[in-house]
Write a protein that holds these residues in place. Structure first.
Motif, PDB file in Angstrom:
ATOM      1  N   TYR A 122      25.985 -52.602 -48.903  1.00 16.45           N
ATOM      2  CA  TYR A 122      25.899 -51.666 -47.632  1.00 16.45           C
ATOM      3  C   TYR A 122      25.708 -50.314 -48.099  1.00 16.45           C
ATOM      4  O   TYR A 122      24.661 -49.518 -47.702  1.00 16.45           O
ATOM      5  CB  TYR A 122      27.250 -51.714 -46.836  1.00 16.45           C
ATOM      6  CG  TYR A 122      27.109 -50.671 -45.745  1.00 16.45           C
ATOM      7  CD1 TYR A 122      26.408 -50.716 -44.746  1.00 16.45           C
ATOM      8  CD2 TYR A 122      28.035 -49.432 -45.795  1.00 16.45           C
ATOM      9  CE1 TYR A 122      26.181 -49.995 -43.617  1.00 16.45           C
ATOM     10  CE2 TYR A 122      27.736 -48.647 -44.849  1.00 16.45           C
ATOM     11  CZ  TYR A 122      27.071 -48.985 -43.610  1.00 16.45           C
ATOM     12  OH  TYR A 122      27.059 -47.900 -42.626  1.00 16.45           O
ATOM     13  N   SER A 131      29.092 -60.293 -47.137  1.00 20.61           N
ATOM     14  CA  SER A 131      27.743 -60.026 -47.630  1.00 20.61           C
ATOM     15  C   SER A 131      27.051 -61.330 -47.760  1.00 20.61           C
ATOM     16  O   SER A 131      25.855 -61.073 -47.490  1.00 20.61           O
ATOM     17  CB  SER A 131      28.024 -59.036 -48.856  1.00 20.61           C
ATOM     18  OG  SER A 131      26.653 -58.784 -49.593  1.00 20.61           O
ATOM     19  N   GLY A 141      25.144 -59.574 -45.103  1.00 23.33           N
ATOM     20  CA  GLY A 141      25.075 -58.150 -45.718  1.00 23.33           C
ATOM     21  C   GLY A 141      24.031 -57.783 -46.424  1.00 23.33           C
ATOM     22  O   GLY A 141      23.730 -56.605 -47.203  1.00 23.33           O
ATOM     23  N   ASP A 184      29.746 -55.596 -45.695  1.00 21.27           N
ATOM     24  CA  ASP A 184      30.265 -55.762 -46.938  1.00 21.27           C
ATOM     25  C   ASP A 184      31.121 -57.055 -47.258  1.00 21.27           C
ATOM     26  O   ASP A 184      31.143 -57.699 -47.794  1.00 21.27           O
ATOM     27  CB  ASP A 184      30.706 -54.699 -47.787  1.00 21.27           C
ATOM     28  CG  ASP A 184      29.550 -53.794 -48.430  1.00 21.27           C
ATOM     29  OD1 ASP A 184      28.450 -54.060 -48.455  1.00 21.27           O
ATOM     30  OD2 ASP A 184      29.854 -52.659 -48.987  1.00 21.27           O
ATOM     31  N   GLN A 242      28.851 -52.190 -41.019  1.00 20.43           N
ATOM     32  CA  GLN A 242      29.242 -52.327 -42.356  1.00 20.43           C
ATOM     33  C   GLN A 242      29.482 -53.755 -42.470  1.00 20.43           C
ATOM     34  O   GLN A 242      30.786 -54.013 -42.437  1.00 20.43           O
ATOM     35  CB  GLN A 242      30.314 -51.448 -42.565  1.00 20.43           C
ATOM     36  CG  GLN A 242      30.259 -51.062 -44.140  1.00 20.43           C
ATOM     37  CD  GLN A 242      30.726 -51.947 -45.092  1.00 20.43           C
ATOM     38  OE1 GLN A 242      30.170 -52.783 -45.091  1.00 20.43           O
ATOM     39  NE2 GLN A 242      31.977 -51.495 -45.840  1.00 20.43           N
ATOM     40  N   GLN A 269      18.376 -54.351 -42.103  1.00 18.53           N
ATOM     41  CA  GLN A 269      19.770 -55.237 -42.292  1.00 18.53           C
ATOM     42  C   GLN A 269      19.230 -56.616 -41.913  1.00 18.53           C
ATOM     43  O   GLN A 269      18.749 -56.736 -40.889  1.00 18.53           O
ATOM     44  CB  GLN A 269      20.988 -54.496 -41.557  1.00 18.53           C
ATOM     45  CG  GLN A 269      21.627 -53.439 -42.127  1.00 18.53           C
ATOM     46  CD  GLN A 269      22.972 -52.926 -41.391  1.00 18.53           C
ATOM     47  OE1 GLN A 269      22.987 -52.760 -40.423  1.00 18.53           O
ATOM     48  NE2 GLN A 269      23.903 -52.786 -42.192  1.00 18.53           N
TER      49      GLN A 269
END
Length: 517
Positions: free
Chosen positions: A229, A261, A265, A258, A256, A94
């Motif tokens: 994600y 994003s 993201g 999103d 998470q 990530q």
């Protein structure tokens, strides 16, 4: 509660760029050529091994590009502590806030096509978007939000994301927050930037995630890169997040991102990011194909908003472009581009580019920020500019990150009071409290405990009595490091029931107090 981290982290690599020439003047751009880069690359294996040993993080991947070629790419350590899988050049991490720089190049593709410009007002394509000030609402542009100069407060909306609000819900609630005058104030905002990206996607007739894939990732052959994600979680060769408890790293919960994003993201590998760095260093060209017109990319990698004035005569000046940190030396040459990214829940990333020398480095790690990624980036930049490291960068960064990621809250680390004032009966506190920004907060009784329930995700925290009408809870999530505590203080009406509650970790927004309804 992590305001100090959020305010300083985006400037960490900018600070690196401003100080990395403190031990003498760098050579001219013409002097930084293959020999210097080769010398720097030859030292990376030992450098990374040293940083891993000193920081204790589980793993890292690094790539270096020079004059259109990837000259170094390697993985180190493990994807997940307790498992044997090793990190390699294709391991997907990530990116956290490196997503901003990547996303800025997505926007630049659409600027190049004439679909939008950096000066397009956001409300032209997002008519429902608003800031508290109507004049700012009408005037704020894509570029303003990508340069963090919209007037929104620092990290506006991140707290709502943590409670389960989706992208549209967060963006709609930004209108309640106080704003500084437009273009006068730098404050780093994930959701401000996300609003700009969303407006570009609407103008393009496609969602942001698909737009990024079509105009950037596919043309660059970034086959392991995504702004979704779900795609990251589907990768078999992915890095797992790690947090630090009592000084020891361990696997942590998965972030998470999103809803934001465009700002945080993206997931990618160092192999893919090497292609992206090459694109930026070659003014939008990759393998002889002009993916982005140079004129559309140039504003993003140029100074747009002052972030760090020179500390002394002759020092560099820090700016933010559109999604990039831009460091300008006093000489005006050897401008450096950079960014850091971090998730408290277990990721830290960095890149640094020196366009005049055609070289750049990206560092991806699978642990919360401790300065490891920045140390490798800063040392590489020193090596190509000076031929040696100007300082022990890990020694420089580690205490700053330790301070920034320390537990927060006025009761953090304190033992429970030995003789607390007894609380009122539970019924005095139970009920629904609300304000415009956070919506409803419910105090319920579960077993023998009071619990706080907030947001669409029914974010639930057990309240521990402190003293009198004060309770505490451990926030967790992306908004606070392990060991943090937030107080919840009830104000009692004459009738003996609470009329409002104040949540310490949200007080900085101006909406920390919620009234009973």
């Amino acid at each position: 509660m992590l305001a100090r981290l959020f305010k300083v982290l985006p400037s960490a690599v900018a600070l690196m760029a401003l100080t990395s020439c403190s031990d003498g003047s760098p050579p001219s751009a013409q002097a930084i050529e293959s020999a210097q880069v080769a010398n720097a690359v030859a030292q990376l294996d030992a450098l990374v091994a040293d940083v891993l040993a000193r920081s204790g993080i589980p793993g890292m991947a690094v790539a270096v590009v020079h004059r259109g070629k990837t000259v170094y790419a390697k993985g180190f350590g493990v994807r997940r502590l307790g498992a044997p899988d090793l990190i390699d050049v294709n391991t997907v991490f990530q990116l956290a806030s490196l997503s901003k720089s990547v996303g800025a190049t997505v926007v630049a593709t659409q600027v190049g096509k004439g679909i939008v410009s950096w000066d397009t007002p956001v409300v032209k394509n997002l008519p429902w978007f608003a800031l508290k000030d109507p004049a700012s609402t009408a005037q704020v542009t894509v570029g303003d939000l990508y340069a963090h100069r919209s007037g929104l407060p620092d990290h506006a909306g991140d707290d709502l994301e943590d409670l389960g609000y989706d992208r549209r819900q967060v963006l709609e609630r930004l209108r309640f927050l106080p704003v500084e005058p437009l273009r006068t104030h730098y404050a780093y905002t994930n959701f401000g930037l996300t609003a700009a990206a969303q407006s570009v996607a609407v103008a393009s007739g496609i969602d942001w995630e698909s737009l990024s894939d079509q105009v950037l990732y596919r043309p660059l052959g970034m086959n392991a890169t995504s702004s979704r994600y779900a795609d990251f979680m589907a990768r078999s060769d992915r890095a797992y997040p790690h947090i630090r408890l009592n000084g020891v790293f361990q696997p942590g919960p998965q972030r998470q991102p999103d809803p934001q994003s465009p700002a945080g993201g993206v997931s990618s590998s160092v192999s893919d990011m090497a292609n992206w760095m090459t694109l930026v260093l070659q003014d939008g060209k990759y393998r002889e194909q002009q993916i982005i017109p140079g004129a559309a990319l140039a504003p993003a990698i140029s100074p747009q908003m002052l972030t760090m004035p020179p500390a002394a005569e002759g020092d560099s000046t820090g700016y933010y472009g559109y999604g990039f940190n831009v460091s300008v030396p006093a000489s005006g040459s050897n401008i450096q581009l950079s960014h850091s990214g971090a998730f408290i829940m277990g990721a830290s990333t960095s890149f640094a580019l020196l366009p005049s020398a055609g070289t750049g480095i990206v560092v991806l790690t699978n642990a919360l920020p401790v300065g490891a990624a920045e140390t490798v980036s800063a040392t590489y930049m020193d090596l190509i500019k000076l031929g040696h490291s100007s300082r022990d960068w890990f020694e420089f960064f580690e205490p700053k990150f330790d301070e920034m990621t320390a537990a927060t809250g006025k009761f953090a680390g304190q033992p429970l009071p030995e003789n607390p004032v007894p609380p009122l009966p539970p019924q005095a506190y139970i009920g629904t409290y609300a304000n415009d920004y956070f919506g409803d907060a419910e105090i319920q009784q579960q077993g023998g405990d009071l619990i706080l329930v907030m947001g669409p995700s029914k974010h639930t925290k057990t309240l521990q009595h402190w003293s009198g009408n004060v309770f505490v809870f451990e926030p967790g999530g992306e908004m606070a490091t392990p060991g943090s505590r937030s107080a919840v203080t009830f104000a009692i009406a004459p009738g003996g029931t609470a009329q409002n509650l104040t949540i310490e970790m949200y007080e900085a927004t101006g909406f920390g107090t919620l009234a009973r309804r």
